[in-house]
Design an enzyme around this catalytic site. Structure first.
Site, short mmCIF file in Angstrom:
data_model
loop_
_atom_site.label_atom_id
_atom_site.label_comp_id
_atom_site.label_asym_id
_atom_site.label_seq_id
_atom_site.Cartn_x
_atom_site.Cartn_y
_atom_site.Cartn_z
N LYS A 190 0.85 -1.32 0.05
CA LYS A 190 0.05 0.02 -0.06
C LYS A 190 0.93 1.20 0.03
O LYS A 190 0.51 2.47 -0.30
CB LYS A 190 -1.01 0.04 1.20
CG LYS A 190 -0.27 0.06 2.58
CD LYS A 190 -0.26 1.38 3.29
CE LYS A 190 0.41 1.64 4.43
NZ LYS A 190 0.85 2.99 4.98
N THR A 247 -4.08 5.20 2.99
CA THR A 247 -2.79 5.90 2.56
C THR A 247 -2.92 6.69 1.38
O THR A 247 -2.24 7.41 0.96
CB THR A 247 -1.91 4.99 2.63
OG1 THR A 247 -1.95 3.99 3.73
CG2 THR A 247 -0.30 5.49 2.57
O1 LIG Z 1 1.17 3.50 7.69
C1 LIG Z 1 0.53 4.38 7.80
C2 LIG Z 1 -0.86 4.32 8.19
O2 LIG Z 1 -1.65 3.25 8.29
C3 LIG Z 1 1.40 5.51 7.71
O3 LIG Z 1 1.27 5.90 6.47
P1 LIG Z 1 2.62 6.70 5.89
O4 LIG Z 1 3.98 5.84 6.33
O5 LIG Z 1 2.52 7.00 4.55
O6 LIG Z 1 2.61 8.01 6.75
#
Ligand SMILES: O=C(CO)COP(=O)(O)O
Ligand SMILES: NC(=O)C1=CN([C@@H]2O[C@H](COP(=O)(O)OP(=O)(O)OC[C@H]3O[C@@H](n4cnc5c(N)ncnc54)[C@H](OP(=O)(O)O)[C@@H]3O)[C@@H](O)[C@H]2O)C=CC1
Length: 326
Positions: A190, A247
């Site tokens: 993701k 995300t």
């Molecule tokens: O894993 C995350 C939310 O579930 C955090 O996302 P980021 O690392 O893209 O900030």
């Protein structure tokens, strides 16, 4: 009642700090381990971590850089960046005396080995019981007690369920699972897909394109997941579709924010960990080894490595042959 009274979080970044607050909220005795002694002392004194600004760290959480002290817990949560997880577990391995659960909280795949986080734990600490925690949960939201739900998987259902009891609360709701691989694939992929969607939004391709790219990203995540034995309910669950939706839709995500900056032709945000950057090349190597097509992830890897411009990558995706939806 829980078998896990004490919890240590290894890695005092944004996520490690949020997890320490969560474990304390659930009533555990919590230690937060920072690799840097000066950071540990400063966080312990100020009860504030610049990596998660504005969140007060409860006085009962012990903040330390003493590894021997940190290793003496009933559960270890590893919240370092994915590429540093092996190093952190290596440090702990000789200090793990009993078969203690070691929960990977990082999202990624190891470079060179193509190993997922629990595989790295099993290799680096053969005496450990590997588990994984992943799902839609920004550290800031979690630490501020906003409601969040995640998946926590271990090989044995009783262990996964026991860990959920130890860490869960009204505002942090883990669901237990035994599909470790399914949970790991969702969390790793993701982040790469969020960079793609961020780029599309930064290029002002529109809300329809954002939805299409997220959905086609989910299709390729699912293809890889199935090939590697993931269960479909995991892929459509919190750690798969749930985290992908979060995300790919919020600039609060560092991966989305990286894509957004690239799409706008701006410099990426400085000093922010975007795991998708490290995961992209290894994800497409892994997919290729399984003969799985992941065109969106491949486009991200090509852009990040400089093999393709953003416009060429977008054009490449839009001119792929029409085919049946699957
Ligand atoms: O894993 C995350 C939310 O579930 C955090 O996302 P980021 O690392 O893209 O900030
Ligand atoms: N932030 C979030 O919302 C979420 C993050 N995650 C995942 O958690 C992982 C960590 O992310 P996050 O906390 O946000 O990142 P941060 O950049 O905020 O922090 C990373 C932390 O890891 C520490 N670290 C780096 N290498 C090591 C090592 N070898 N041993 C011990 N500690 C180390 C760093 O220490 P130092 O300060 O000394 O540099 C830093 O404190 C990532 O895989 C991310 O995908 C998962 C869910 C949510």
């Amino acid at each position: 009642m829980t078998a896990f009274d004490s919890v240590t979080v290894i890695g005092a970044g944004a996520w490690g700090t949020a997890l320490a607050t969560v474990a304390a909220r659930a009533g555990r005795n919590v230690t937060l381990w920072a690799r840097n002694a000066e950071h540990a002392t400063r966080i312990a004194a100020t009860r504030d971590n610049p990596r998660l600004p504005g969140v007060r760290i409860a006085p009962e959480i012990v903040v330390t850089s003493d590894l021997a002290l940190a290793a003496r817990a009933d559960v270890l949560l590893i919240a370092t960046p994915a590429q540093h997880l092996r190093g952190a577990v290596n440090l702990l391995a000789s200090r793990i005396a009993k078969p203690v659960p070691v929960v990977a909280c990082a999202k990624g795949i190891e470079h060179g080995t193509h190993k997922f986080m629990t595989e790295v734990i099993a290799e680096a600490a053969p005496g450990a019981q590997p588990a994984i925690l992943s799902g839609p949960s920004f550290a800031d939201d979690v630490a501020r007690r906003l409601p969040t739900a995640v998946t926590l998987a271990a090989k044995e259902e009783a262990l996964a369920s026991g860990l959920v009891q130890a860490l869960g609360s009204a505002t942090f709701r883990p669901y237990h699972s035994t599909d470790i691989r399914g949970v790991e694939i969702g969390g790793a992929a993701k982040n790469v897909l969020a960079i793609a969607v961020g780029i599309a939004v930064g290029r002002k391709l529109g809300a329809s394109a954002q939805a299409a790219l997220t959905t086609r990203g989910f299709a390729e995540l699912t293809r890889l997941g199935r090939a590697l034995g993931a269960r479909s309910e995991t892929l459509t669950g919190l750690s798969g579709l749930g985290d992908l939706i979060l995300t790919c839709s919020s600039p609060q995500s560092r991966n989305f924010a990286l894509g957004l900056a690239l799409g706008r032709g701006e410099n990426p945000p400085a000093g922010k960990l975007a795991e998708g950057e490290s995961t992209a090349p290894v994800l497409i190597e892994l997919a290729a080894s399984q003969n799985i097509e992941m065109p969106v992830s491949e486009a991200v890897a090509s852009i990040l490595s400089g093999r393709s411009t953003i416009d060429a990558a977008i054009s490449g995706l839009l001119t792929r042959p029409f085919k049946a939806e699957e």
